[in-house]
Design a protein around this motif. Structure first.
Motif, PDB file in Angstrom:
ATOM      1  N   VAL A 195       0.875  -1.179   0.000  1.00  0.00           N
ATOM      2  CA  VAL A 195       0.000   0.000   0.000  1.00  0.00           C
ATOM      3  C   VAL A 195       0.905   1.220   0.000  1.00  0.00           C
ATOM      4  N   PRO A 196       1.192   1.802  -1.144  1.00  0.00           N
ATOM      5  CA  PRO A 196       2.114   2.953  -1.197  1.00  0.00           C
ATOM      6  C   PRO A 196       1.513   4.163  -0.503  1.00  0.00           C
ATOM      7  N   GLU A 197       2.386   4.906   0.176  1.00  0.00           N
ATOM      8  CA  GLU A 197       1.914   6.110   0.875  1.00  0.00           C
ATOM      9  C   GLU A 197       1.498   7.190  -0.115  1.00  0.00           C
ATOM     10  N   GLN A 198       2.284   7.388  -1.152  1.00  0.00           N
ATOM     11  CA  GLN A 198       1.965   8.361  -2.192  1.00  0.00           C
ATOM     12  C   GLN A 198       2.023   7.640  -3.537  1.00  0.00           C
ATOM     13  N   PRO A 199       0.935   7.054  -3.928  1.00  0.00           N
ATOM     14  CA  PRO A 199       0.962   6.244  -5.158  1.00  0.00           C
ATOM     15  C   PRO A 199       1.307   7.071  -6.383  1.00  0.00           C
ATOM     16  N   ARG A 200       2.250   6.577  -7.125  1.00  0.00           N
ATOM     17  CA  ARG A 200       2.641   7.188  -8.394  1.00  0.00           C
ATOM     18  C   ARG A 200       2.760   6.082  -9.431  1.00  0.00           C
ATOM     19  N   ARG A 201       2.260   6.324 -10.600  1.00  0.00           N
ATOM     20  CA  ARG A 201       2.247   5.283 -11.607  1.00  0.00           C
ATOM     21  C   ARG A 201       3.657   4.857 -12.011  1.00  0.00           C
ATOM     22  N   SER A 202       4.612   5.773 -11.921  1.00  0.00           N
ATOM     23  CA  SER A 202       5.961   5.449 -12.362  1.00  0.00           C
ATOM     24  C   SER A 202       6.796   4.783 -11.281  1.00  0.00           C
ATOM     25  N   ALA A 203       6.331   4.791 -10.015  1.00  0.00           N
ATOM     26  CA  ALA A 203       7.111   4.238  -8.913  1.00  0.00           C
ATOM     27  C   ALA A 203       6.843   2.742  -8.792  1.00  0.00           C
ATOM     28  N   THR A 204       7.910   1.984  -8.658  1.00  0.00           N
ATOM     29  CA  THR A 204       7.796   0.542  -8.431  1.00  0.00           C
ATOM     30  C   THR A 204       8.617   0.166  -7.210  1.00  0.00           C
ATOM     31  N   VAL A 205       8.203  -0.890  -6.558  1.00  0.00           N
ATOM     32  CA  VAL A 205       8.850  -1.330  -5.324  1.00  0.00           C
ATOM     33  C   VAL A 205       9.491  -2.689  -5.564  1.00  0.00           C
ATOM     34  N   PRO A 206      10.779  -2.859  -5.248  1.00  0.00           N
ATOM     35  CA  PRO A 206      11.412  -4.170  -5.436  1.00  0.00           C
ATOM     36  C   PRO A 206      11.031  -5.131  -4.313  1.00  0.00           C
ATOM     37  N   TYR A 207      10.792  -6.378  -4.687  1.00  0.00           N
ATOM     38  CA  TYR A 207      10.483  -7.434  -3.732  1.00  0.00           C
ATOM     39  C   TYR A 207      11.556  -8.515  -3.827  1.00  0.00           C
ATOM     40  N   ASP A 208      12.016  -8.967  -2.659  1.00  0.00           N
ATOM     41  CA  ASP A 208      12.936 -10.108  -2.595  1.00  0.00           C
ATOM     42  C   ASP A 208      12.133 -11.389  -2.390  1.00  0.00           C
ATOM     43  N   THR A 209      12.737 -12.501  -2.764  1.00  0.00           N
ATOM     44  CA  THR A 209      12.084 -13.796  -2.650  1.00  0.00           C
ATOM     45  C   THR A 209      12.760 -14.631  -1.568  1.00  0.00           C
ATOM     46  N   TRP A 210      11.955 -15.168  -0.660  1.00  0.00           N
ATOM     47  CA  TRP A 210      12.426 -16.047   0.406  1.00  0.00           C
ATOM     48  C   TRP A 210      11.824 -17.438   0.198  1.00  0.00           C
ATOM     49  N   LEU A 211      12.685 -18.433   0.203  1.00  0.00           N
ATOM     50  CA  LEU A 211      12.220 -19.814   0.222  1.00  0.00           C
ATOM     51  C   LEU A 211      12.168 -20.259   1.683  1.00  0.00           C
ATOM     52  N   ALA A 212      10.967 -20.519   2.172  1.00  0.00           N
ATOM     53  CA  ALA A 212      10.780 -20.896   3.570  1.00  0.00           C
ATOM     54  C   ALA A 212      10.374 -22.362   3.658  1.00  0.00           C
ATOM     55  N   VAL A 213      10.971 -23.063   4.610  1.00  0.00           N
ATOM     56  CA  VAL A 213      10.653 -24.475   4.854  1.00  0.00           C
ATOM     57  C   VAL A 213      10.479 -24.678   6.354  1.00  0.00           C
ATOM     58  N   ASN A 214       9.385 -25.306   6.734  1.00  0.00           N
ATOM     59  CA  ASN A 214       9.162 -25.688   8.126  1.00  0.00           C
ATOM     60  C   ASN A 214       9.569 -27.143   8.301  1.00  0.00           C
ATOM     61  N   TYR A 215      10.612 -27.347   9.089  1.00  0.00           N
ATOM     62  CA  TYR A 215      11.135 -28.688   9.326  1.00  0.00           C
ATOM     63  C   TYR A 215      10.659 -29.208  10.678  1.00  0.00           C
ATOM     64  N   LYS A 216      10.383 -30.501  10.710  1.00  0.00           N
ATOM     65  CA  LYS A 216      10.103 -31.181  11.973  1.00  0.00           C
ATOM     66  C   LYS A 216      11.291 -32.059  12.315  1.00  0.00           C
ATOM     67  N   VAL A 217      11.879 -31.830  13.478  1.00  0.00           N
ATOM     68  CA  VAL A 217      13.047 -32.585  13.940  1.00  0.00           C
ATOM     69  C   VAL A 217      12.608 -33.445  15.124  1.00  0.00           C
ATOM     70  N   GLU A 218      12.846 -34.752  15.036  1.00  0.00           N
ATOM     71  CA  GLU A 218      12.490 -35.687  16.099  1.00  0.00           C
ATOM     72  C   GLU A 218      13.762 -36.313  16.654  1.00  0.00           C
ATOM     73  N   LEU A 219      14.012 -36.110  17.927  1.00  0.00           N
ATOM     74  CA  LEU A 219      15.112 -36.763  18.635  1.00  0.00           C
ATOM     75  C   LEU A 219      14.499 -37.955  19.358  1.00  0.00           C
ATOM     76  N   ALA A 220      14.756 -39.152  18.828  1.00  0.00           N
ATOM     77  CA  ALA A 220      14.004 -40.327  19.268  1.00  0.00           C
ATOM     78  C   ALA A 220      14.936 -41.409  19.772  1.00  0.00           C
ATOM     79  N   CYS A 221      14.507 -42.064  20.823  1.00  0.00           N
ATOM     80  CA  CYS A 221      15.074 -43.316  21.325  1.00  0.00           C
ATOM     81  C   CYS A 221      13.900 -44.010  22.022  1.00  0.00           C
ATOM     82  N   ASP A 222      14.075 -44.479  23.285  1.00  0.00           N
ATOM     83  CA  ASP A 222      12.910 -44.955  24.019  1.00  0.00           C
ATOM     84  C   ASP A 222      12.091 -43.785  24.545  1.00  0.00           C
TER      85      ASP A 222
END
Length: 358
Positions: free
Chosen positions: A188-215
């Motif tokens: 949501v730009p504060e002062q929208p201008r047709r010529s203004a563009t905003v760069p976006y970075d890309t994040w690869l997110a992964v939710n891992y489940k770690v199990e420490l198992a024995c008895d």
């Protein structure tokens, strides 16, 4: 770790809203909802019905269900009707049919009237009772010529408590549909201008489940993400983006910065980061589990070796097989191990103006 009734209710309601189900009645102890086609397919095992709908192209008739979060409070609210009984205002079978075995209102509604009922007789002879004209506005009327109107299916009730079958089914549906996502931060730009563009970075997110198992077993969730432009890795990524609002569509006046890291290499970096973190753990639990494993193996070995010495020749194969099976069970139970699995993942496009990861 268990979920409270409030947490379960919040989870179920978010699921129903996401699936665009129609909430008919809402109470802290329960919710009555008419399922959307997508939710009906997830929660009700009706493959033949949905196959019929897809072949004929008719409008599907989804089920209405009641999910009970607090069984005790629900019973207090329904003192005159046992769980699973007819709903108020729902007509029941005639007195002459009350003792009929295998006949229910649900069966009549599903297009399977009993042979002893007027609807069943009409279905067998092909005529509607009382000379009624065929009803062609519904699925049953279109294919059978008559729809029994004096019977109404009761609304099924399911207790959705921690460990219940229905809650596990909801978890499975969410996991199946939420494994992979791609979302964009709402801009949501504060002062929208047709010529203004905003760069976006890309994040690869992964939710891992770690199990420490024995008895014994301990489970952990690690939310890791890597920025595909710089290779910066961030932990607790979901907490970091929690205050942001996301949309599945690319916002206006936004462009995505080109990636410098391919997805397979990014996944490898995340796995190496997680392995490096686990290597710094205190692994005394594994050494202690090894000692318990050795003690248990010695105890089992002493027992079966003594048993084999005194056993008859024809009994030894059975004892040896039992010994081998018991040894495998002890090995599986006590052997320390670390299991890592990916729960879900996604690509999150976030404004480059966000603060650095660390």
């Amino acid at each position: 770790m268990t979920m409270t009734a409030d947490q379960i209710r919040s989870f179920v309601q978010r699921y129903l809203e996401a699936e665009q189900c129609d909430i008919m009645e809402k109470h802290p102890a329960y919710v009555t909802v008419k399922l959307s086609p997508s939710a009906d397919k997830d929660l009700n095992h009706r493959p033949y019905y949905w196959s019929f709908v897809e072949r004929t192209g008719v409008t599907p008739e989804t089920m209405t269900c009641t999910f009970v979060f607090d069984p005790e409070a629900y019973r207090e609210l329904q003192p005159h009707g046992p769980p699973g009984g007819p709903q108020p205002g729902v007509s029941t079978a005639a007195p002459g049919l009350a003792g009929t075995t295998g006949t229910s209102a649900a069966g009549a509604t599903a297009g399977q009237p009993s042979a002893g009922s007027p609807a069943g007789a009409a279905a067998q002879t092909g005529a509607a009772p009382g000379g009624a004209q065929p009803q062609g506005d519904s699925i049953l009327g279109r294919y059978f010529g008559f729809v029994p109107t004096s019977f109404t299916a009761r609304i099924p009730r399911d207790e959705v408590t921690y460990g219940s079958r229905r809650l596990e089914q909801l978890f499975a549906a969410v996991r199946a549909k939420g494994k992979y996502v791609r979302l964009f931060e709402q801009h949501v730009p504060e002062q929208p201008r047709r010529s203004a563009t905003v760069p976006y970075d890309t994040w690869l997110a992964v939710n891992y489940k770690v199990e420490l198992a024995c008895d014994m077993k301990r489970s952990e969730i690690h939310s890791l993400a890597i920025q595909l432009q710089t290779g910066v890795i961030r932990e607790r990524f979901m907490d970091w983006i929690a205050p942001l609002a996301f949309t599945p569509q690319l916002p206006a006046h936004v462009y995505i910065t080109p990636d410098r890291i391919a997805l397979p290499r990014a996944v490898l970096y995340l796995e190496e980061h997680l392995e490096s973190k686990l290597a710094r753990y205190d692994h005394r639990w594994a050494k202690e589990a090894q000692l318990r494993l050795a003690d248990e193996q010695a105890r089992i070995r002493d027992y079966y070796e003594a048993l084999l010495k005194t056993a008859e020749l024809d009994q030894r194969p059975d004892i040896e097989a039992q010994y081998a099976g018991r040894s495998r069970e002890i090995e599986w139970q006590y052997r320390p191990r670390i299991r890592i699995s990916a729960i879900n993942c996604g690509l999150f496009h976030v404004s480059s103006a966000k603060p650095p990861a660390y």
